[in-house]
Design a protein around this motif. Structure first.
Motif, PDB file in Angstrom:
ATOM      1  N   HIS A 367      53.256  23.548   9.084  1.00 16.91           N
ATOM      2  CA  HIS A 367      53.430  22.337   8.268  1.00 16.91           C
ATOM      3  C   HIS A 367      52.654  21.183   8.907  1.00 16.91           C
ATOM      4  CE1 HIS A 367      56.596  24.140   5.763  1.00 16.91           C
ATOM      5  NE2 HIS A 367      57.045  24.701   6.879  1.00 16.91           N
ATOM      6  N   LYS A 368      51.423  20.974   8.448  1.00 18.75           N
ATOM      7  CA  LYS A 368      50.590  19.923   9.034  1.00 18.75           C
ATOM      8  C   LYS A 368      51.173  18.532   8.797  1.00 18.75           C
ATOM      9  CE  LYS A 368      46.124  22.281   9.091  1.00 18.75           C
ATOM     10  NZ  LYS A 368      44.702  22.201   8.682  1.00 18.75           N
ATOM     11  N   TRP A 369      51.771  18.341   7.617  1.00 21.57           N
ATOM     12  CA  TRP A 369      52.345  17.027   7.331  1.00 21.57           C
ATOM     13  C   TRP A 369      53.432  16.672   8.335  1.00 21.57           C
ATOM     14  CZ3 TRP A 369      57.519  16.313   6.402  1.00 21.57           C
ATOM     15  CH2 TRP A 369      58.273  17.457   6.102  1.00 21.57           C
ATOM     16  N   LEU A 370      54.210  17.684   8.744  1.00 23.48           N
ATOM     17  CA  LEU A 370      55.277  17.426   9.701  1.00 23.48           C
ATOM     18  C   LEU A 370      54.704  17.150  11.090  1.00 23.48           C
ATOM     19  CD1 LEU A 370      58.305  17.210  10.050  1.00 23.48           C
ATOM     20  CD2 LEU A 370      58.384  19.671  10.504  1.00 23.48           C
ATOM     21  N   MET A 371      53.600  17.808  11.437  1.00 22.35           N
ATOM     22  CA  MET A 371      52.953  17.520  12.722  1.00 22.35           C
ATOM     23  C   MET A 371      52.444  16.083  12.756  1.00 22.35           C
ATOM     24  SD  MET A 371      53.236  20.171  14.707  1.00 22.35           S
ATOM     25  CE  MET A 371      54.894  20.267  13.992  1.00 22.35           C
ATOM     26  N   TRP A 372      51.906  15.611  11.629  1.00 21.36           N
ATOM     27  CA  TRP A 372      51.470  14.217  11.583  1.00 21.36           C
ATOM     28  C   TRP A 372      52.657  13.270  11.701  1.00 21.36           C
ATOM     29  CZ3 TRP A 372      47.089  12.453  12.810  1.00 21.36           C
ATOM     30  CH2 TRP A 372      45.897  13.130  12.517  1.00 21.36           C
ATOM     31  N   VAL A 373      53.773  13.652  11.109  1.00 18.59           N
ATOM     32  CA  VAL A 373      54.982  12.838  11.264  1.00 18.59           C
ATOM     33  C   VAL A 373      55.368  12.736  12.736  1.00 18.59           C
ATOM     34  CG1 VAL A 373      57.463  12.731  10.793  1.00 18.59           C
ATOM     35  CG2 VAL A 373      55.866  13.287   8.946  1.00 18.59           C
ATOM     36  N   PHE A 374      55.301  13.838  13.456  1.00 15.45           N
ATOM     37  CA  PHE A 374      55.676  13.826  14.865  1.00 15.45           C
ATOM     38  C   PHE A 374      54.658  13.080  15.722  1.00 15.45           C
ATOM     39  CE2 PHE A 374      58.809  17.173  13.982  1.00 15.45           C
ATOM     40  CZ  PHE A 374      59.853  16.725  14.782  1.00 15.45           C
ATOM     41  N   VAL A 375      53.398  13.065  15.323  1.00 19.45           N
ATOM     42  CA  VAL A 375      52.421  12.250  16.053  1.00 19.45           C
ATOM     43  C   VAL A 375      52.848  10.790  16.056  1.00 19.45           C
ATOM     44  CG1 VAL A 375      50.055  11.365  16.008  1.00 19.45           C
ATOM     45  CG2 VAL A 375      50.475  13.804  15.699  1.00 19.45           C
ATOM     46  N   LEU A 376      53.337  10.314  14.918  1.00 19.36           N
ATOM     47  CA  LEU A 376      53.746   8.916  14.786  1.00 19.36           C
ATOM     48  C   LEU A 376      55.200   8.681  15.161  1.00 19.36           C
ATOM     49  CD1 LEU A 376      52.005   8.185  11.359  1.00 19.36           C
ATOM     50  CD2 LEU A 376      51.161   7.649  13.651  1.00 19.36           C
ATOM     51  N   ALA A 377      55.982   9.765  15.221  1.00 17.26           N
ATOM     52  CA  ALA A 377      57.426   9.622  15.449  1.00 17.26           C
ATOM     53  C   ALA A 377      57.765   9.112  16.834  1.00 17.26           C
ATOM     54  CB  ALA A 377      58.139  10.958  15.199  1.00 17.26           C
ATOM     55  N   VAL A 378      56.814   9.089  17.758  1.00 13.47           N
ATOM     56  CA  VAL A 378      57.082   8.551  19.091  1.00 13.47           C
ATOM     57  C   VAL A 378      57.502   7.086  19.012  1.00 13.47           C
ATOM     58  CG1 VAL A 378      54.680   7.844  19.515  1.00 13.47           C
ATOM     59  CG2 VAL A 378      56.175   8.389  21.443  1.00 13.47           C
ATOM     60  N   PHE A 379      57.102   6.395  17.949  1.00 13.75           N
ATOM     61  CA  PHE A 379      57.474   4.994  17.808  1.00 13.75           C
ATOM     62  C   PHE A 379      58.952   4.818  17.446  1.00 13.75           C
ATOM     63  CE2 PHE A 379      52.859   4.963  16.963  1.00 13.75           C
ATOM     64  CZ  PHE A 379      52.476   4.070  17.967  1.00 13.75           C
ATOM     65  N   LEU A 380      59.604   5.874  16.956  1.00 16.35           N
ATOM     66  CA  LEU A 380      61.031   5.777  16.632  1.00 16.35           C
ATOM     67  C   LEU A 380      61.873   5.508  17.874  1.00 16.35           C
ATOM     68  CD1 LEU A 380      61.408   8.669  14.016  1.00 16.35           C
ATOM     69  CD2 LEU A 380      61.188   6.217  13.567  1.00 16.35           C
ATOM     70  N   PRO A 381      61.807   6.339  18.933  1.00 16.08           N
ATOM     71  CA  PRO A 381      62.605   6.037  20.119  1.00 16.08           C
ATOM     72  C   PRO A 381      62.144   4.787  20.851  1.00 16.08           C
ATOM     73  CG  PRO A 381      61.179   7.920  20.531  1.00 16.08           C
ATOM     74  CD  PRO A 381      61.092   7.627  19.068  1.00 16.08           C
ATOM     75  N   VAL A 382      60.833   4.484  20.798  1.00 12.55           N
ATOM     76  CA  VAL A 382      60.360   3.238  21.413  1.00 12.55           C
ATOM     77  C   VAL A 382      61.043   2.048  20.753  1.00 12.55           C
ATOM     78  CG1 VAL A 382      58.367   1.733  21.744  1.00 12.55           C
ATOM     79  CG2 VAL A 382      58.144   4.186  22.142  1.00 12.55           C
ATOM     80  N   ALA A 383      61.035   2.027  19.428  1.00 14.26           N
ATOM     81  CA  ALA A 383      61.672   0.926  18.694  1.00 14.26           C
ATOM     82  C   ALA A 383      63.178   0.907  18.921  1.00 14.26           C
ATOM     83  CB  ALA A 383      61.361   1.049  17.200  1.00 14.26           C
ATOM     84  N   ALA A 384      63.802   2.087  18.942  1.00 16.87           N
ATOM     85  CA  ALA A 384      65.252   2.150  19.139  1.00 16.87           C
ATOM     86  C   ALA A 384      65.644   1.619  20.509  1.00 16.87           C
ATOM     87  CB  ALA A 384      65.738   3.592  18.968  1.00 16.87           C
ATOM     88  N   ASN A 385      64.873   1.969  21.546  1.00 10.66           N
ATOM     89  CA  ASN A 385      65.165   1.462  22.881  1.00 10.66           C
ATOM     90  C   ASN A 385      64.971  -0.043  22.949  1.00 10.66           C
ATOM     91  OD1 ASN A 385      65.739   3.528  25.195  1.00 10.66           O
ATOM     92  ND2 ASN A 385      64.281   4.566  23.873  1.00 10.66           N
ATOM     93  N   GLN A 386      63.922  -0.549  22.320  1.00 16.18           N
ATOM     94  CA  GLN A 386      63.684  -1.994  22.327  1.00 16.18           C
ATOM     95  C   GLN A 386      64.786  -2.733  21.566  1.00 16.18           C
ATOM     96  OE1 GLN A 386      61.432  -3.782  23.883  1.00 16.18           O
ATOM     97  NE2 GLN A 386      60.133  -2.168  24.692  1.00 16.18           N
ATOM     98  N   LEU A 387      65.171  -2.199  20.420  1.00 16.29           N
ATOM     99  CA  LEU A 387      66.235  -2.836  19.644  1.00 16.29           C
ATOM    100  C   LEU A 387      67.566  -2.773  20.378  1.00 16.29           C
ATOM    101  CD1 LEU A 387      65.323  -1.473  16.101  1.00 16.29           C
ATOM    102  CD2 LEU A 387      65.249  -3.875  16.823  1.00 16.29           C
ATOM    103  N   GLY A 388      67.812  -1.657  21.084  1.00 11.57           N
ATOM    104  CA  GLY A 388      69.043  -1.559  21.865  1.00 11.57           C
ATOM    105  C   GLY A 388      69.103  -2.592  22.962  1.00 11.57           C
ATOM    106  N   GLY A 389      67.979  -2.805  23.658  1.00  8.54           N
ATOM    107  CA  GLY A 389      67.949  -3.835  24.683  1.00  8.54           C
ATOM    108  C   GLY A 389      68.119  -5.227  24.113  1.00  8.54           C
ATOM    109  N   GLN A 390      67.450  -5.488  22.981  1.00  6.79           N
ATOM    110  CA  GLN A 390      67.592  -6.790  22.335  1.00  6.79           C
ATOM    111  C   GLN A 390      69.019  -7.004  21.849  1.00  6.79           C
ATOM    112  OE1 GLN A 390      65.779  -9.373  22.113  1.00  6.79           O
ATOM    113  NE2 GLN A 390      67.003 -10.527  20.650  1.00  6.79           N
TER     114      GLN A 390
END
Length: 429
Positions: A367-390
């Motif tokens: 599933h290439k579309w899902l691989m592309w999702v995971f390429v960009l999905a690294v921003f999900l935990p980055v944003a979650a950690n930043q929002l948690g700290g804020q």
């Protein structure tokens, strides 16, 4: 908002912390990944695991160096922007930071060179030991930072005394006594009411971020059809970590909410924009209106907040009406960052469960579309950690240790041009 030297210093410190916090969670998460890869290499003697460990070690070293460099800037700002606060909490806060230096930095620095440069110079078992020590050092660092941060939220194990100068009680120019917090019970400071819950939540968030980082790069290699065996092995290992710890984070968040309800009811009320004491509804979406004391366009599950906190759908939850108005956290910011963080967490759970199902069926990498999702999905935990700290900082409990920072306004007004210029320089850079 009155933009004085205190607000500017808060903005500057927030910028510094947010940039710094891009790196420590990634270091902690990748440290665990390196330990897993090297243990697999020792167990199976598979060359692919050694290759993967060497590759990820290079990225680990870069993030580790950036975390150290940005952390030093943050340390200096305690003295330059928050001198009065540092003097007030220095005995307590400094104890935790000193422990971090002794138990974490020394451990990491003692074995980091072996981890990065010792592949051909030491035995595989000793190299694994060095990797384990560096990973533990990064976790120990998180422990002591969370201890210091949690003490600011739920102070314990200390008392407030007047400072002495030249053997005499110290007063300011207005004749007010200058006070400071001193440690009475070191372990009381360490195990203050919120340390364990916050530490668990922080470490799990770091593990999730490290796993998503590995999956993101691995997915990119798979899409480019490069190093496919390495990428598939790395992605599968990262997916296992991400799935387990994303689910664990949901449980950790539940226990954190119960802890906050017990120790910081104003914060929980701000998270849910719960203005009136009574049955607690769990908000899914909405826009808080502080003046009207309601949530516009609210979508909520009736009684669910009461059930999650007190195991009863009709149990009353403390509202903001029970808190003096001057001690309210910033409700809109707290509500929106908290719900965005939770939404990101749910998204990561759904994404990892879908990928795990497809991996079990043997069709994931088709599933290439899902691989592309995971390429960009690294921003999900980055944003979650930043929002948690804020979320943590913006809704801080207005306790004695936090309130002391207001004294900065009377002693640092002359620094306003300097703070302005440093913020402008940072933005330009």
């Amino acid at each position: 908002m009155r933009l004085d030297v205190v607000e500017l210093s808060r903005i500057q410190f927030a910028m510094t912390v947010m940039f710094h916090y891009l790196f420590p969670p990634l270091t902690i998460g990748m440290g665990v990944v390196l330990v897993w890869l090297e243990s697999r290499y020792l167990w199976t003697k598979g060359a692919i695991y050694e290759t993967a460990a060497k590759f990820w070690t290079q990225l680990f070293a870069v993030t580790f160096a950036m975390g150290v460099a940005t952390g030093i800037v943050m340390e200096f700002q305690f003295g330059t922007n928050w001198a009065v606060y540092s003097r007030f909490v220095g005995d307590v806060f400094g104890s935790a930071l000193a422990a971090e230096g002794i138990f974490a930095f020394f451990l990491e620095s003692g074995f980091l060179a072996v981890l990065v440069f010792g592949w051909e110079k030491v035995s595989p078992r000793f190299h694994f030991f060095a990797t384990l020590m560096v990973a533990l050092g990064s976790i120990f660092s998180a422990i002591w930072i969370v201890v210091a941060n949690s003490w600011q939220q739920t102070p314990a194990g200390h008392h407030i005394v007047q400072m002495m100068r030249d053997g005499k009680p110290w007063f300011d120019q207005a004749g007010n006594p200058i006070m400071r917090a001193e440690v009475l019970d070191f372990w009381g400071v360490v195990f203050n009411p919120s340390t364990i819950d916050r530490l668990t939540h922080t470490l799990i968030g770091a593990f999730v971020m490290g796993a998503f980082f590995v999956m993101s790069i691995s997915a990119y290699y798979l899409l480019r059809k490069r190093h496919e065996e390495f990428a598939q092995r790395s992605f599968s290992g990262g997916l296992l970590f991400a799935t387990v710890f994303s689910l664990a984070q949901l449980l950790s968040g539940h226990f954190n909410a119960r802890m906050v309800a017990q120790n910081q009811p104003a914060k929980l009320a701000a998270f849910e924009a719960h203005f009136s004491t009574g049955r607690g509804d769990l908000s899914i979406f909405g826009l808080p209106d502080v003046e009207a004391r309601k949530v516009n366009y609210e979508l909520a599950i009736p009684g669910m907040l009461s059930f999650l906190i007190y195991d009863g759908f009709n149990r009353p939850v403390t509202g903001l009406d029970a808190i003096p108005r001057q001690y309210w956290p910033p409700v809109p910011a707290s509500f929106l960052t908290y719900h965005a963080m939770v939404g990101l967490g749910i998204s990561m759970i759904a994404l990892t469960l879908l990928a795990t199902l497809l991996r079990w069926r043997g069709t994931l990498f088709r599933h290439k579309w899902l691989m592309w999702v995971f390429v960009l999905a690294v921003f999900l935990p980055v944003a979650a950690n930043q929002l948690g700290g804020q979320r943590l900082r913006s809704a801080a409990n207005p306790g004695s240790s936090i309130r002391a920072s207001s004294a900065t306004a009377t002693e640092c007004r002359c620094l306003m041009p300097a703070v302005w210029s440093s913020i402008d320089w940072t933005r330009g850079f």
